[in-house]
Design a protein around this motif. Structure first.
Motif, PDB file in Angstrom:
ATOM      1  N   THR A 120      10.246 -15.233 -14.103  1.00  0.00           N
ATOM      2  CA  THR A 120      10.133 -13.677 -13.574  1.00  0.00           C
ATOM      3  C   THR A 120      11.128 -13.383 -12.516  1.00  0.00           C
ATOM      4  N   ILE A 121      11.477 -11.944 -12.676  1.00  0.00           N
ATOM      5  CA  ILE A 121      12.498 -11.614 -11.687  1.00  0.00           C
ATOM      6  C   ILE A 121      11.816 -10.913 -10.526  1.00  0.00           C
ATOM      7  N   PHE A 122      11.662 -11.328  -9.399  1.00  0.00           N
ATOM      8  CA  PHE A 122      11.001 -10.733  -8.467  1.00  0.00           C
ATOM      9  C   PHE A 122      11.805  -9.838  -7.368  1.00  0.00           C
ATOM     10  N   LEU A 123      11.819  -8.596  -7.414  1.00  0.00           N
ATOM     11  CA  LEU A 123      12.649  -7.727  -6.382  1.00  0.00           C
ATOM     12  C   LEU A 123      12.002  -7.269  -5.233  1.00  0.00           C
ATOM     13  N   ASN A 124      12.461  -7.975  -4.126  1.00  0.00           N
ATOM     14  CA  ASN A 124      11.539  -7.778  -2.886  1.00  0.00           C
ATOM     15  C   ASN A 124      12.768  -6.933  -2.099  1.00  0.00           C
ATOM     16  N   ASN A 125      12.064  -5.520  -1.985  1.00  0.00           N
ATOM     17  CA  ASN A 125      12.685  -4.751  -0.983  1.00  0.00           C
ATOM     18  C   ASN A 125      11.947  -4.372   0.368  1.00  0.00           C
ATOM     19  N   ALA A 126      10.940  -5.322   0.678  1.00  0.00           N
ATOM     20  CA  ALA A 126      10.217  -4.867   1.945  1.00  0.00           C
ATOM     21  C   ALA A 126       9.492  -3.759   2.084  1.00  0.00           C
ATOM     22  N   GLY A 127       8.955  -3.248   0.977  1.00  0.00           N
ATOM     23  CA  GLY A 127       8.114  -1.852   1.132  1.00  0.00           C
ATOM     24  C   GLY A 127       7.983  -1.285  -0.408  1.00  0.00           C
ATOM     25  N   TYR A 128       7.039  -0.615  -0.342  1.00  0.00           N
ATOM     26  CA  TYR A 128       6.959   0.224  -1.776  1.00  0.00           C
ATOM     27  C   TYR A 128       7.609   1.442  -1.776  1.00  0.00           C
TER      28      TYR A 128
ATOM     29  N   MET B 294       3.433   0.099   3.405  1.00  0.00           N
ATOM     30  CA  MET B 294       3.726  -1.165   3.836  1.00  0.00           C
ATOM     31  C   MET B 294       3.371  -2.235   2.574  1.00  0.00           C
ATOM     32  N   ALA B 295       4.206  -3.038   2.021  1.00  0.00           N
ATOM     33  CA  ALA B 295       3.951  -3.843   1.275  1.00  0.00           C
ATOM     34  C   ALA B 295       3.649  -5.391   1.641  1.00  0.00           C
ATOM     35  N   PRO B 296       3.135  -6.226   1.044  1.00  0.00           N
ATOM     36  CA  PRO B 296       2.819  -7.695   1.467  1.00  0.00           C
ATOM     37  C   PRO B 296       4.316  -8.144   2.037  1.00  0.00           C
ATOM     38  N   THR B 297       5.559  -7.958   1.771  1.00  0.00           N
ATOM     39  CA  THR B 297       6.671  -8.399   2.043  1.00  0.00           C
ATOM     40  C   THR B 297       7.237  -7.747   3.348  1.00  0.00           C
TER      41      THR B 297
ATOM     42  N   LEU C 136       8.531  -6.717   6.748  1.00  0.00           N
ATOM     43  CA  LEU C 136       8.662  -7.774   8.078  1.00  0.00           C
ATOM     44  C   LEU C 136       7.925  -7.378   9.107  1.00  0.00           C
ATOM     45  N   PRO C 137       7.557  -8.187  10.170  1.00  0.00           N
ATOM     46  CA  PRO C 137       6.791  -7.846  11.349  1.00  0.00           C
ATOM     47  C   PRO C 137       7.550  -7.028  12.007  1.00  0.00           C
ATOM     48  N   GLY C 138       6.964  -5.951  12.434  1.00  0.00           N
ATOM     49  CA  GLY C 138       7.616  -5.029  13.318  1.00  0.00           C
ATOM     50  C   GLY C 138       8.351  -3.818  12.762  1.00  0.00           C
ATOM     51  N   MET C 139       8.386  -4.106  11.242  1.00  0.00           N
ATOM     52  CA  MET C 139       9.018  -2.924  10.528  1.00  0.00           C
ATOM     53  C   MET C 139       8.257  -1.578  10.258  1.00  0.00           C
ATOM     54  N   ARG C 140       8.916  -0.480  10.727  1.00  0.00           N
ATOM     55  CA  ARG C 140       8.304   0.898  10.397  1.00  0.00           C
ATOM     56  C   ARG C 140       8.219   1.184   9.158  1.00  0.00           C
ATOM     57  N   THR C 141       6.715   1.491   8.649  1.00  0.00           N
ATOM     58  CA  THR C 141       6.690   2.344   7.313  1.00  0.00           C
ATOM     59  C   THR C 141       5.748   3.493   7.366  1.00  0.00           C
ATOM     60  N   THR C 142       5.385   4.132   6.704  1.00  0.00           N
ATOM     61  CA  THR C 142       4.562   5.205   6.640  1.00  0.00           C
ATOM     62  C   THR C 142       3.002   4.937   6.803  1.00  0.00           C
ATOM     63  N   THR C 143       2.904   3.750   6.495  1.00  0.00           N
ATOM     64  CA  THR C 143       1.417   3.162   6.918  1.00  0.00           C
ATOM     65  C   THR C 143       1.297   2.236   7.888  1.00  0.00           C
ATOM     66  N   THR C 144       2.316   1.932   8.556  1.00  0.00           N
ATOM     67  CA  THR C 144       2.461   1.353   9.649  1.00  0.00           C
ATOM     68  C   THR C 144       3.487   1.878  10.641  1.00  0.00           C
TER      69      THR C 144
ATOM     70  N   LEU D 279      16.415 -10.292  -3.109  1.00  0.00           N
ATOM     71  CA  LEU D 279      16.306  -9.480  -1.784  1.00  0.00           C
ATOM     72  C   LEU D 279      17.302  -8.241  -2.053  1.00  0.00           C
ATOM     73  N   SER D 280      16.384  -7.004  -2.084  1.00  0.00           N
ATOM     74  CA  SER D 280      17.060  -5.752  -2.625  1.00  0.00           C
ATOM     75  C   SER D 280      17.047  -4.794  -1.533  1.00  0.00           C
ATOM     76  N   ALA D 281      18.064  -4.050  -1.354  1.00  0.00           N
ATOM     77  CA  ALA D 281      18.171  -2.809  -0.359  1.00  0.00           C
ATOM     78  C   ALA D 281      17.344  -1.665  -0.786  1.00  0.00           C
ATOM     79  N   CYS D 282      16.576  -1.031   0.132  1.00  0.00           N
ATOM     80  CA  CYS D 282      15.903   0.224  -0.148  1.00  0.00           C
ATOM     81  C   CYS D 282      16.286   1.158   0.969  1.00  0.00           C
ATOM     82  N   PRO D 283      17.450   1.717   0.923  1.00  0.00           N
ATOM     83  CA  PRO D 283      17.765   2.795   2.112  1.00  0.00           C
ATOM     84  C   PRO D 283      16.824   3.867   2.137  1.00  0.00           C
ATOM     85  N   SER D 284      15.997   4.012   1.407  1.00  0.00           N
ATOM     86  CA  SER D 284      15.191   5.382   1.454  1.00  0.00           C
ATOM     87  C   SER D 284      13.988   4.841   2.354  1.00  0.00           C
ATOM     88  N   VAL D 285      13.309   3.858   2.111  1.00  0.00           N
ATOM     89  CA  VAL D 285      12.268   3.461   2.711  1.00  0.00           C
ATOM     90  C   VAL D 285      12.783   2.591   4.210  1.00  0.00           C
TER      91      VAL D 285
END
Lengths: 255, 74
Positions: free
Chosen positions: A124-132, A139-142, A144-152, A217-223
């Protein structure tokens, strides 16, 4: 004196197993680098004739169209279940799944954990970009605490939404897992380490030892709302503090 | 030292700037005033004599827009 002719030798370009379809990811997304890494690993191991990939739902939905290998799409989070079926029908083939953090960590956590509990020999290749990424930055399960997303919008509060999922450490506690590692591709040196880890995860499956798991750990500049270059600093400063790199399990036999 | 050159395919580039970050010899710059037909700022290969054809810009490009060539004597 005769002058020597100078020829050009290609050092680097489009990988052989990546077809001509243009990428669908946002500028600065690391998925293109990870696709290159996988293409090079499959090419160097010489397993492109009997490898079967399965992509989940998320930004990896277009991966089946971008590889020149057998690749399938799966319903949300069900890639390990489909991979199990394919591996049992074709035991000689090398089956791997590509899943994002929403796919593996939220929707498909049950399927994934059950594949581990059944003792499947997959990768399994798991791509973790800390958000949907694809659905708009929830907000995704990964996350980070304190990170701003559209649902947090005020930052992820661990009191109400819990703490991030550490998939590589979780997988390493399972008995049927032969290899578990976390890597990143945000620097060239880490790219080479990630390549070695991915090769090892495939090798454990080919040798029939057990499950191979690699988290990227993959970057997601848009999110994240950052520029591509600031995203590299975000991985270095914030992501690596929460998600340490390294091998968490590497065994040669499972008793 | 090896010498080489890179070819940037402007139609594929999305202007993320990772090539300019990872080029250890500063051969690639991104002037923000030059844009591709898609509207992305595109990199320019400026210091041709400093390039040693290491290939890092090519393999850290997420869009496979850079091809790196090394000069070899035959």
């Amino acid at each position: 004196m005769k002058e020597k002719a100078i020829a050009k030798e290609k050092v680097c370009g489009r990988p052989r197993l990546r077809n001509l379809m243009p990428g669908i990811t946002c500028p600065g997304c690391h998925y293109g680098i990870i696709i290159r890494l996988l293409c090079e690993v499959i090419d160097e191991m010489g397993i492109e004739d009997n490898i079967i990939g399965l992509a989940g739902v998320g930004c990896s939905y277009a991966w089946p169209m971008t590889f020149d290998i057998d690749f399938g799409s799966c319903p949300h989070g069900r890639a390990p279940a489909m991979a199990t079926a394919i591996k049992r029908i074709h035991p000689e083939s090398v089956v791997f799944t590509v899943q994002g953090d929403g796919d593996l960590g939220a929707i498909g956590l049950g399927c994934f954990m059950n594949a581990l509990l059944r003792g499947e020999k997959l990768t399994t290749i798991f791509l973790n970009n800390a958000g949907y990424g694809m659905t708009g930055g929830q907000m995704a399960p990964t996350t980070l605490p304190g990170m701003r997303t559209t649902t947090t919008p005020y930052g992820r509060d661990p009191k109400t939404t819990g703490y991030p999922l550490h998939a590589a450490e979780l997988v390493a506690t399972m008995k049927s897992v032969a290899y578990s590692a976390r890597c990143t591709v945000h620097t060239p040196a880490n790219y080479q380490r990630a390549k070695r880890a991915t090769k090892m995860a495939f090798k454990k499956q080919i040798d029939g030892i057990g499950y191979g798991f690699v988290e990227f750990l993959s970057a997601c500049p848009s999110v994240w709302g950052l520029s591509p270059v600031e995203s590299l600093q975000f991985i270095e400063e914030k992501m690596l503090a929460e998600f340490p790199l390294g091998e968490f399990k590497n065994v040669d036999s499972i008793d | 030292m090896d010498r080489g050159e890179i070819v940037i395919q402007e139609g594929l580039c999305r202007g993320c700037g990772l090539c300019a970050v990872f080029c250890a010899r500063g051969c690639i710059v991104i002037p923000q005033d030059k844009v591709s037909f898609k509207g992305y700022p595109i990199p320019i290969f400026v210091e041709q004599e400093r390039c040693n054809a290491c290939g890092v810009c090519g393999w850290m490009c997420p869009e496979y827009a850079i091809e790196v060539y090394k000069y070899v004597e035959r």
